[in-house]
Write a protein that holds these residues in place. Sequence first.
Motif, PDB file in Angstrom:
ATOM      1  N   TYR A  38       0.809  -1.221   0.000  1.00 21.29           N
ATOM      2  CA  TYR A  38       0.000   0.000   0.000  1.00 21.29           C
ATOM      3  C   TYR A  38       0.841   1.269   0.000  1.00 21.29           C
ATOM      4  CZ  TYR A  38      -3.307  -3.582   1.297  1.00 21.29           C
ATOM      5  OH  TYR A  38      -4.046  -4.727   1.320  1.00 21.29           O
TER       6      TYR A  38
ATOM      7  N   ASN B  67       5.001   5.811  -3.249  1.00 20.11           N
ATOM      8  CA  ASN B  67       4.521   4.828  -4.202  1.00 20.11           C
ATOM      9  C   ASN B  67       3.431   4.027  -3.515  1.00 20.11           C
ATOM     10  OD1 ASN B  67       4.765   1.742  -5.121  1.00 20.11           O
ATOM     11  ND2 ASN B  67       5.097   3.098  -6.857  1.00 20.11           N
TER      12      ASN B  67
ATOM     13  N   SER C 135       0.375   1.034  -4.108  1.00 24.82           N
ATOM     14  CA  SER C 135      -0.225  -0.016  -4.930  1.00 24.82           C
ATOM     15  C   SER C 135      -1.315  -0.694  -4.111  1.00 24.82           C
ATOM     16  CB  SER C 135       0.824  -1.039  -5.356  1.00 24.82           C
ATOM     17  OG  SER C 135       1.811  -0.445  -6.164  1.00 24.82           O
ATOM     18  N   CYS C 136      -2.217  -1.343  -4.813  1.00 24.53           N
ATOM     19  CA  CYS C 136      -3.313  -2.005  -4.099  1.00 24.53           C
ATOM     20  C   CYS C 136      -3.979  -3.041  -4.989  1.00 24.53           C
ATOM     21  CB  CYS C 136      -4.357  -0.980  -3.660  1.00 24.53           C
ATOM     22  SG  CYS C 136      -5.771  -1.709  -2.790  1.00 24.53           S
ATOM     23  N   CYS C 137      -4.488  -4.038  -4.332  1.00 26.86           N
ATOM     24  CA  CYS C 137      -5.427  -4.979  -4.938  1.00 26.86           C
ATOM     25  C   CYS C 137      -4.863  -5.680  -6.170  1.00 26.86           C
ATOM     26  CB  CYS C 137      -6.729  -4.262  -5.283  1.00 26.86           C
ATOM     27  SG  CYS C 137      -7.339  -3.226  -3.938  1.00 26.86           S
ATOM     28  N   GLY C 138      -3.594  -6.021  -6.147  1.00 30.63           N
ATOM     29  CA  GLY C 138      -2.964  -6.706  -7.264  1.00 30.63           C
ATOM     30  C   GLY C 138      -2.493  -5.791  -8.377  1.00 30.63           C
ATOM     31  N   ILE C 139      -2.780  -4.501  -8.269  1.00 28.96           N
ATOM     32  CA  ILE C 139      -2.333  -3.532  -9.273  1.00 28.96           C
ATOM     33  C   ILE C 139      -1.056  -2.895  -8.745  1.00 28.96           C
ATOM     34  CG2 ILE C 139      -2.867  -1.402 -10.504  1.00 28.96           C
ATOM     35  CD1 ILE C 139      -5.856  -2.176 -10.164  1.00 28.96           C
ATOM     36  N   VAL C 140       0.040  -3.069  -9.468  1.00 24.34           N
ATOM     37  CA  VAL C 140       1.323  -2.516  -9.056  1.00 24.34           C
ATOM     38  C   VAL C 140       1.527  -1.182  -9.770  1.00 24.34           C
ATOM     39  CG1 VAL C 140       3.809  -2.872  -9.000  1.00 24.34           C
ATOM     40  CG2 VAL C 140       2.255  -4.808  -8.668  1.00 24.34           C
ATOM     41  N   ASN C 141       1.638  -0.131  -8.995  1.00 22.42           N
ATOM     42  CA  ASN C 141       1.841   1.208  -9.536  1.00 22.42           C
ATOM     43  C   ASN C 141       3.343   1.453  -9.708  1.00 22.42           C
ATOM     44  OD1 ASN C 141       1.878   3.919 -10.127  1.00 22.42           O
ATOM     45  ND2 ASN C 141       1.280   4.588  -8.090  1.00 22.42           N
TER      46      ASN C 141
END
Length: 155
Positions: A40, A117, A119-125
């Motif tokens: 997160y 940075n 990211s969440c829920c399997g989405i990598v930012n």
Amino acid sequence: MRLLALTAILMLALDQASKYAVIWGLGLIHVGTIPVLPPYLVFHMGWNTGINFGLGSSADARWILVALALAICAWALNWARRDPRPIVAVSTGLLVGGALGNVIDRVIHGAVADFLNMSCCGIVNPYTFNIADIGVFLGAVGLILSPPEKTRRKG
């Protein structure tokens, strides 16, 4: 205008203090990545020479981007000068304070220091951003959602 100035100063101070604390205080510039609450929230060092999401980073547009940011600040300040609503003052203060925080980075370092940075829920930012970017975004949204009120014609 007092509310606008106070908001801009607080936004600028928060941005610069957070960059100093994380990048230099925690040594992010040397270690590159510090997991805070992965995935997160991760502190990840990034230098943005472009506009947003690395756009325009291949060209050395440093001074053009500084001039553009200052022009946008002037435009927003002119809007706020004519619109006394508190939402406009706060939104403009957030935008101006954030923009000036990134201008300071460009002038001193030649690039904007980014370190957040999320990211969440399997989405990598893959992108990083900073507190100034949050201020610019919230300020712009506030101004967009606060269009000038139409004046009624007498007659």
